[in-house]
Design an enzyme around this catalytic site. Structure first.
Site, PDB file in Angstrom:
ATOM      1  N   SER A  14      -2.987  -3.515  -3.163  1.00  0.00           N
ATOM      2  CA  SER A  14      -2.344  -2.273  -2.741  1.00  0.00           C
ATOM      3  C   SER A  14      -3.388  -1.207  -2.442  1.00  0.00           C
ATOM      4  CB  SER A  14      -1.388  -1.777  -3.837  1.00  0.00           C
ATOM      5  OG  SER A  14      -0.576  -0.735  -3.366  1.00  0.00           O
TER       6      SER A  14
ATOM      7  N   ASP B 113      -3.950   2.301  -2.093  1.00  0.00           N
ATOM      8  CA  ASP B 113      -3.235   3.526  -2.466  1.00  0.00           C
ATOM      9  C   ASP B 113      -4.152   4.735  -2.288  1.00  0.00           C
ATOM     10  OD1 ASP B 113      -1.067   1.889  -3.266  1.00  0.00           O
ATOM     11  OD2 ASP B 113      -2.058   1.541  -5.188  1.00  0.00           O
TER      12      ASP B 113
ATOM     13  N   SER C 123       0.837  -1.200   0.000  1.00  0.00           N
ATOM     14  CA  SER C 123       0.000   0.000   0.000  1.00  0.00           C
ATOM     15  C   SER C 123       0.868   1.244   0.000  1.00  0.00           C
ATOM     16  CB  SER C 123      -0.919   0.032   1.232  1.00  0.00           C
ATOM     17  OG  SER C 123      -1.807  -1.053   1.248  1.00  0.00           O
TER      18      SER C 123
END
Length: 328
Positions: free
Chosen positions: A265, A267, A227
């Site tokens: 991830s 983000d 992340s």
């Protein structure tokens, strides 16, 4: 981080805009940063990073979700109202809820008569290097980061919420940078701070630098739960909608350093403005601010890697620092 250097000191210059005096998010007047680091030299490599605007009050803000595989406590109210009512705290994934409760304690002490608060707490998964299931973050750790926040150059690399993070195959951590674009004849400041923990291939000024080539025998490290948390602060007079445009570009900037934007991830970017005047800039004037965000985030991400040191953590997992002599 003794013996480590920021990107600019290594001759890696991103863009042409000037930086602020510290080349950090704290170049935005009134923005403070504090860290609490938990590092027992073995299984615990984690911590807390706090971004604290001062004087504190409701500020125009926005959140952009590049990929929502994460836990950003308090984000929906920021989306709904376009206002930041809390310091921004970053930590490890399974400690995010304890951290949010600690921020609530902090806000309640600041506002004894208040009946509702919206802590904003983000995370990345540092479970590759830290025993994340132990959830070691306590209220005191969070309060220490908040109360110890200062306006100097923030520590970078393996510190605070970046103590156990890995990005682009290398040891990463916290990084920061700033830019000073001129908008309608007036200089403004844009600062970024990142908690880097995502996959991909390190790319420096357009040149891919795979860990397999820079650290022979190291192998690629792709921890689960990759992340990135990005915080953008500016003193430019912008409203929440415009700050959402800045936040989007902050996530876009991850691509410049080789982010893979993988399935797992989370983000996120949070952008806020400290400007006190009501009149906002016209959208047509924002190009220099957009460029400043992209460059500041790119350099902050590089700083998060270049300032980090090789770390061995839980289960003997090792994440290697970027070797400067192989950068070419």
């Amino acid at each position: 981080m003794t013996g480590r250097s920021r990107a600019r000191a290594l001759g890696v210059l991103v863009g042409t805009l000037p930086t602020g005096p510290l080349n950090a998010i704290t170049d935005v007047e009134g923005v403070l940063v504090g860290h609490t680091t938990i590092d027992d030299g073995a299984a615990l490599r984690t911590g807390v990073t706090a971004i604290v605007p001062r004087p504190f009050g409701p500020l125009p803000a926005a959140v952009y979700t590049g990929n929502g595989y994460g836990k950003l406590v308090g984000s929906t109210q920021v989306d709904e109202l376009g206002v930041l009512e809390s310091p921004i705290v970053l930590t490890g994934t399974l400690s995010v809820f304890r951290a949010a409760d600690a921020v609530l304690t902090y806000l309640m002490e600041l506002h004894p008569g208040g009946l509702s608060f919206n802590p904003l707490v983000g995370e990345t998964n540092d479970g590759f290097l830290s025993d994340i299931r132990r959830r070691p973050i306590t209220e005191r750790h969070v309060l220490d980061a908040l109360e110890g926040a200062s306006g100097g150059l923030p520590a970078e690399g393996c510190v605070g919420a970046g103590t156990g993070t890995t990005a682009l195959g290398f040891k990463a951590g916290i990084g920061t940078s700033s830019r000073r674009p001129v908008v309608e004849g007036v200089p403004v400041t844009v600062g970024a701070l990142v908690q880097a923990n995502f996959g991909g291939v390190l790319t420096v000024r357009g040149v891919p630098m795979p860990v397999e080539e820079l650290v022979p025998g190291a192998g690629r490290v792709e921890p689960p739960g990759n992340s990135c948390m990005i915080v953008v602060a500016t003193d430019a007079p912008l409203d929440a909608r415009q700050l959402g445009r800045l936040a989007r570009r902050a996530v876009f900037a991850m691509g410049r350093v080789g982010a893979s934007y993988s399935h797992g991830s989370g983000d996120y970017a949070v952008a806020f403005s400290t400007a006190s005047r009501a009149a906002v800039l016209p959208d047509a004037a924002l190009d220099p601010v957009f460029a400043a965000v992209m460059d500041a985030v790119e350099e902050a991400l590089l700083n998060s890697l270049f300032m980090a040191t090789t770390t061995t953590g839980v289960h003997g997992h090792t994440s290697h620092a970027v070797p400067y002599d192989r950068l070419g």
